[in-house]
Design a protein around this motif. Structure first.
Motif, PDB file in Angstrom:
ATOM      1  N   GLY A 122       5.448 -20.630 -14.641  1.00 56.08           N
ATOM      2  CA  GLY A 122       4.824 -21.933 -14.427  1.00 56.08           C
ATOM      3  C   GLY A 122       5.524 -22.799 -13.394  1.00 56.08           C
ATOM      4  N   SER A 123       6.837 -22.696 -13.311  1.00 59.13           N
ATOM      5  CA  SER A 123       7.578 -23.518 -12.352  1.00 59.13           C
ATOM      6  C   SER A 123       7.448 -23.001 -10.921  1.00 59.13           C
ATOM      7  N   HIS A 124       6.897 -21.777 -10.776  1.00 62.55           N
ATOM      8  CA  HIS A 124       6.782 -21.172  -9.443  1.00 62.55           C
ATOM      9  C   HIS A 124       5.360 -21.235  -8.880  1.00 62.55           C
ATOM     10  N   ILE A 125       4.429 -21.746  -9.650  1.00 61.77           N
ATOM     11  CA  ILE A 125       3.046 -21.812  -9.178  1.00 61.77           C
ATOM     12  C   ILE A 125       2.538 -23.252  -9.263  1.00 61.77           C
ATOM     13  N   SER A 126       1.595 -23.554  -8.401  1.00 60.24           N
ATOM     14  CA  SER A 126       0.978 -24.881  -8.420  1.00 60.24           C
ATOM     15  C   SER A 126      -0.410 -24.836  -9.031  1.00 60.24           C
ATOM     16  N   LEU A 127      -0.908 -23.634  -9.288  1.00 60.75           N
ATOM     17  CA  LEU A 127      -2.255 -23.473  -9.820  1.00 60.75           C
ATOM     18  C   LEU A 127      -2.315 -22.217 -10.672  1.00 60.75           C
ATOM     19  N   LEU A 128      -2.799 -22.354 -11.900  1.00 63.70           N
ATOM     20  CA  LEU A 128      -2.993 -21.214 -12.795  1.00 63.70           C
ATOM     21  C   LEU A 128      -4.396 -20.663 -12.545  1.00 63.70           C
ATOM     22  N   THR A 129      -4.498 -19.354 -12.261  1.00 69.95           N
ATOM     23  CA  THR A 129      -5.795 -18.792 -11.874  1.00 69.95           C
ATOM     24  C   THR A 129      -6.243 -17.694 -12.823  1.00 69.95           C
ATOM     25  N   GLN A 130      -7.554 -17.659 -13.033  1.00 72.58           N
ATOM     26  CA  GLN A 130      -8.186 -16.735 -13.966  1.00 72.58           C
ATOM     27  C   GLN A 130      -9.550 -16.355 -13.402  1.00 72.58           C
ATOM     28  N   HIS A 131     -10.045 -15.170 -13.776  1.00 76.69           N
ATOM     29  CA  HIS A 131     -11.383 -14.736 -13.376  1.00 76.69           C
ATOM     30  C   HIS A 131     -12.314 -14.746 -14.591  1.00 76.69           C
ATOM     31  N   TYR A 132     -13.610 -14.830 -14.319  1.00 78.83           N
ATOM     32  CA  TYR A 132     -14.575 -14.851 -15.425  1.00 78.83           C
ATOM     33  C   TYR A 132     -15.901 -14.239 -14.985  1.00 78.83           C
ATOM     34  N   TYR A 133     -16.404 -13.334 -15.810  1.00 79.39           N
ATOM     35  CA  TYR A 133     -17.768 -12.813 -15.696  1.00 79.39           C
ATOM     36  C   TYR A 133     -18.371 -12.778 -17.087  1.00 79.39           C
ATOM     37  N   ARG A 134     -19.672 -13.012 -17.153  1.00 78.70           N
ATOM     38  CA  ARG A 134     -20.359 -13.051 -18.455  1.00 78.70           C
ATOM     39  C   ARG A 134     -20.380 -11.687 -19.114  1.00 78.70           C
ATOM     40  N   GLY A 135     -20.418 -10.625 -18.307  1.00 79.93           N
ATOM     41  CA  GLY A 135     -20.446  -9.280 -18.867  1.00 79.93           C
ATOM     42  C   GLY A 135     -20.562  -8.251 -17.757  1.00 79.93           C
ATOM     43  N   ASN A 136     -20.890  -7.022 -18.147  1.00 76.54           N
ATOM     44  CA  ASN A 136     -20.987  -5.883 -17.248  1.00 76.54           C
ATOM     45  C   ASN A 136     -22.390  -5.797 -16.657  1.00 76.54           C
ATOM     46  N   GLY A 137     -22.477  -5.830 -15.338  1.00 75.43           N
ATOM     47  CA  GLY A 137     -23.780  -5.787 -14.688  1.00 75.43           C
ATOM     48  C   GLY A 137     -24.527  -4.487 -14.887  1.00 75.43           C
ATOM     49  N   LYS A 138     -23.836  -3.433 -15.305  1.00 78.64           N
ATOM     50  CA  LYS A 138     -24.487  -2.136 -15.525  1.00 78.64           C
ATOM     51  C   LYS A 138     -24.887  -1.922 -16.977  1.00 78.64           C
ATOM     52  N   ALA A 142      -4.828 -26.045 -21.772  1.00 80.75           N
ATOM     53  CA  ALA A 142      -3.630 -26.324 -22.564  1.00 80.75           C
ATOM     54  C   ALA A 142      -2.407 -25.631 -21.966  1.00 80.75           C
ATOM     55  N   ALA A 143      -2.578 -24.395 -21.487  1.00 84.64           N
ATOM     56  CA  ALA A 143      -1.456 -23.652 -20.910  1.00 84.64           C
ATOM     57  C   ALA A 143      -0.961 -24.310 -19.625  1.00 84.64           C
ATOM     58  N   ALA A 144      -1.889 -24.769 -18.801  1.00 82.67           N
ATOM     59  CA  ALA A 144      -1.488 -25.439 -17.554  1.00 82.67           C
ATOM     60  C   ALA A 144      -0.739 -26.731 -17.851  1.00 82.67           C
ATOM     61  N   ASN A 145      -1.228 -27.483 -18.829  1.00 84.26           N
ATOM     62  CA  ASN A 145      -0.564 -28.736 -19.192  1.00 84.26           C
ATOM     63  C   ASN A 145       0.805 -28.499 -19.822  1.00 84.26           C
ATOM     64  N   ALA A 146       0.866 -27.537 -20.732  1.00 84.87           N
ATOM     65  CA  ALA A 146       2.117 -27.279 -21.448  1.00 84.87           C
ATOM     66  C   ALA A 146       3.223 -26.801 -20.522  1.00 84.87           C
ATOM     67  N   ASN A 147       2.833 -26.119 -19.441  1.00 82.46           N
ATOM     68  CA  ASN A 147       3.834 -25.565 -18.525  1.00 82.46           C
ATOM     69  C   ASN A 147       3.947 -26.363 -17.226  1.00 82.46           C
ATOM     70  N   HIS A 148       3.374 -27.575 -17.254  1.00 81.27           N
ATOM     71  CA  HIS A 148       3.532 -28.550 -16.165  1.00 81.27           C
ATOM     72  C   HIS A 148       3.118 -27.970 -14.804  1.00 81.27           C
ATOM     73  N   ILE A 149       1.991 -27.262 -14.804  1.00 83.57           N
ATOM     74  CA  ILE A 149       1.461 -26.697 -13.557  1.00 83.57           C
ATOM     75  C   ILE A 149       0.634 -27.785 -12.881  1.00 83.57           C
ATOM     76  N   ALA A 150       1.130 -28.279 -11.771  1.00 78.83           N
ATOM     77  CA  ALA A 150       0.617 -29.512 -11.171  1.00 78.83           C
ATOM     78  C   ALA A 150      -0.867 -29.460 -10.861  1.00 78.83           C
TER      79      ALA A 150
END
Length: 456
Positions: free
Chosen positions: A214-230, A255-263
């Motif tokens: 958390g101290s080494h990143i300025s943005l926490l990133t995640q991917h999201y898809y509703r499901g499998n297109g096939k 909550a994770a971004a806030n708790a780890n002070h990710i700006a």
């Protein structure tokens, strides 16, 4: 419906090109929507709605200042953030002496062309480097060149793509990530980083990563898809059905971004309807546009700082192109654009008199004092007569409809009676404009459509 709400049947002027006529409120199920001021301020702006592309795209000439259509379409959404990553990021090698435009490689000429493009668009960049088949030294060399070329247009570096499916475990990835981070930071001392760009495993990968890095990143990133297109379940009905797991995920990331002070908080830097390129006849339909509107507002209401919709040549791409030439503006782009038209202000509260219907409602108080309302009707057959009650009186309002022949239509999408052209031009020909007094307004929202409303 509350008894003190009265429906106002006003003289509505229906604009079609240059002709004027009177129209009445069409038949529909009565619904009351109350718009109220929020207890806390959550602001949104144009940077919320971004795009994501495979790194392999950099060797093509899609990202070129001569591609004026692409630039126009980006400017219509932005200025925002474009992310370079995808699966190809871990297959693309940095070639510091290469000629450019070579598949599987990125060279200075590719970076220069891309940098000129994003500067012309006024967008920022999240730039991914190869983790799986590269070295920290190579990443450091690439980072130095990219940082110099992009300058202030560089938002952050991302190391690797979807490491939760590398099958190496989060602790092992963190050690490798730190090696890349150290080398890149030595090469670019003011470098900013984001990560980990997980595919799906936010609870056992993204959140533990946030605690350690958390101290080494300025943005926490995640991917999201509703499901499998096939999958056989990849249908319009499934896409538009509520997904409680999404809200749980967004709240956990917040909550994770806030708790780890990710700006910079957290952002979904790659997302769309279904992975594996989407589902044909689903990801490229009006239904996907309506899903996009809901998805963006759900993110905004749950702490996200934005969403980057993944694109390219797949059914789910907001923009289709052939060798860089835009060939189709897809329904997902329309959903993004509807959101972006309201993305300059503070989210307001909305409540609906019948929460069981497939109608979602959103409101934004614009920085100019206007209120923007989006009515999103996912019902295939049921229209609604929506009486909106506002916290203050307005004298003027106008509405534009996002529609197509049906929820499953892959063509014929229009906004305000007009399509967004492949060159980025758009001139609405159909608006409902009203003069009114008081705090209430009734409008019809047809089945399978969305209405964008501006109150002045």
């Amino acid at each position: 419906m509350r008894k003190n709400f009265r429906r106002l049947y006003v003289c509505a002027i229906f604009l079609t090109s240059m002709s004027y006529g009177l129209t009445a409120v069409a038949a529909g199920t009565p619904i009351t929507v109350t718009v109220s001021n929020p207890s806390t301020n959550t602001s949104i702006n144009s940077t919320f709605t971004g795009l994501s592309y495979e790194k392999s795209k950099m060797s093509s000439h899609a990202f070129s200042t001569s591609n004026t259509a692409f630039l126009t379409l980006l400017k219509r959404l932005g200025p925002s953030v474009i992310r370079i990553g995808g699966n190809s990021v871990d297959r693309t090698q940095w070639d510091p002496t290469g000629p450019g435009s070579v598949s599987g490689k990125v060279s200075p000429a590719d970076v220069d062309r891309f940098a000129a493009f994003v500067k012309a668009a006024g967008w920022k960049v999240i730039y991914g480097v190869n983790y799986k088949t590269s070295t920290p030294a190579s990443a450091a060399s690439e980072a130095k060149y990219v940082a110099n070329a992009l300058g202030n247009s560089l938002s952050s570096f991302e190391i690797g793509n979807e490491p939760d499916i590398y099958k190496i475990g989060v602790a092992t990835f963190e050690k490798g990530w730190e090696n890349f981070h150290s080398a890149m930071l030595a090469s670019v001392p003011n470098a900013i980083f984001s990560g980990p760009a997980s595919a799906y495993n936010y609870s056992n990968f993204t959140i533990p990563f946030a605690k350690v890095e958390g101290s080494h990143i300025s943005l926490l990133t995640q991917h999201y898809y509703r499901g499998n297109g096939k999958s056989s379940t990849a249908t319009v009905d499934f896409l538009l059905s509520p997904n409680p797991k999404l809200i749980t995920e967004l709240k956990s990331l917040w909550a994770a971004a806030n708790a780890n002070h990710i700006a910079g908080g957290y952002r979904l830097t790659e997302a769309n309807s279904f992975y594996n390129g989407g589902a044909p006849g689903v990801s490229n339909t009006l239904g996907a546009a309506l899903w996009t509107i809901d998805f963006l507002f759900q993110n905004a209401m749950n702490g996200s700082t934005g969403v980057n919709f993944h694109g390219g040549g797949s059914p789910y791409s907001p923009l289709l192109d052939s060798n860089g030439t835009i060939t189709k503006v897809q329904p997902v782009y329309y959903g993004m654009y509807v959101f972006s038209m309201a993305a300059n202000g503070t989210l307001m509260n909305t409540s609906i008199s019948n929460s069981s219907v497939s109608l979602s409602t959103y409101a934004v108080k614009g920085s100019n004092g206007s209120i923007y309302v989006i009515l999103n009707n996912k019902d295939k057959t049921q229209a609604f007569n929506v009486t909106m009650a506002f916290p203050s009186a307005f004298t003027q309002g106008e509405a534009m409809l996002l529609t197509a022949p049906s929820l499953t239509s892959t063509s014929g999408t229009t906004l305000g009676g007009a399509a967004i052209a492949n060159n980025g031009s758009w001139t609405p020909t159909s608006k409902i404009q009203v003069m009114l007094t008081g705090n209430n307004w009734t409008i019809n929202i047809p089945a399978g459509s969305a209405e964008f409303i501006t109150m002045h």
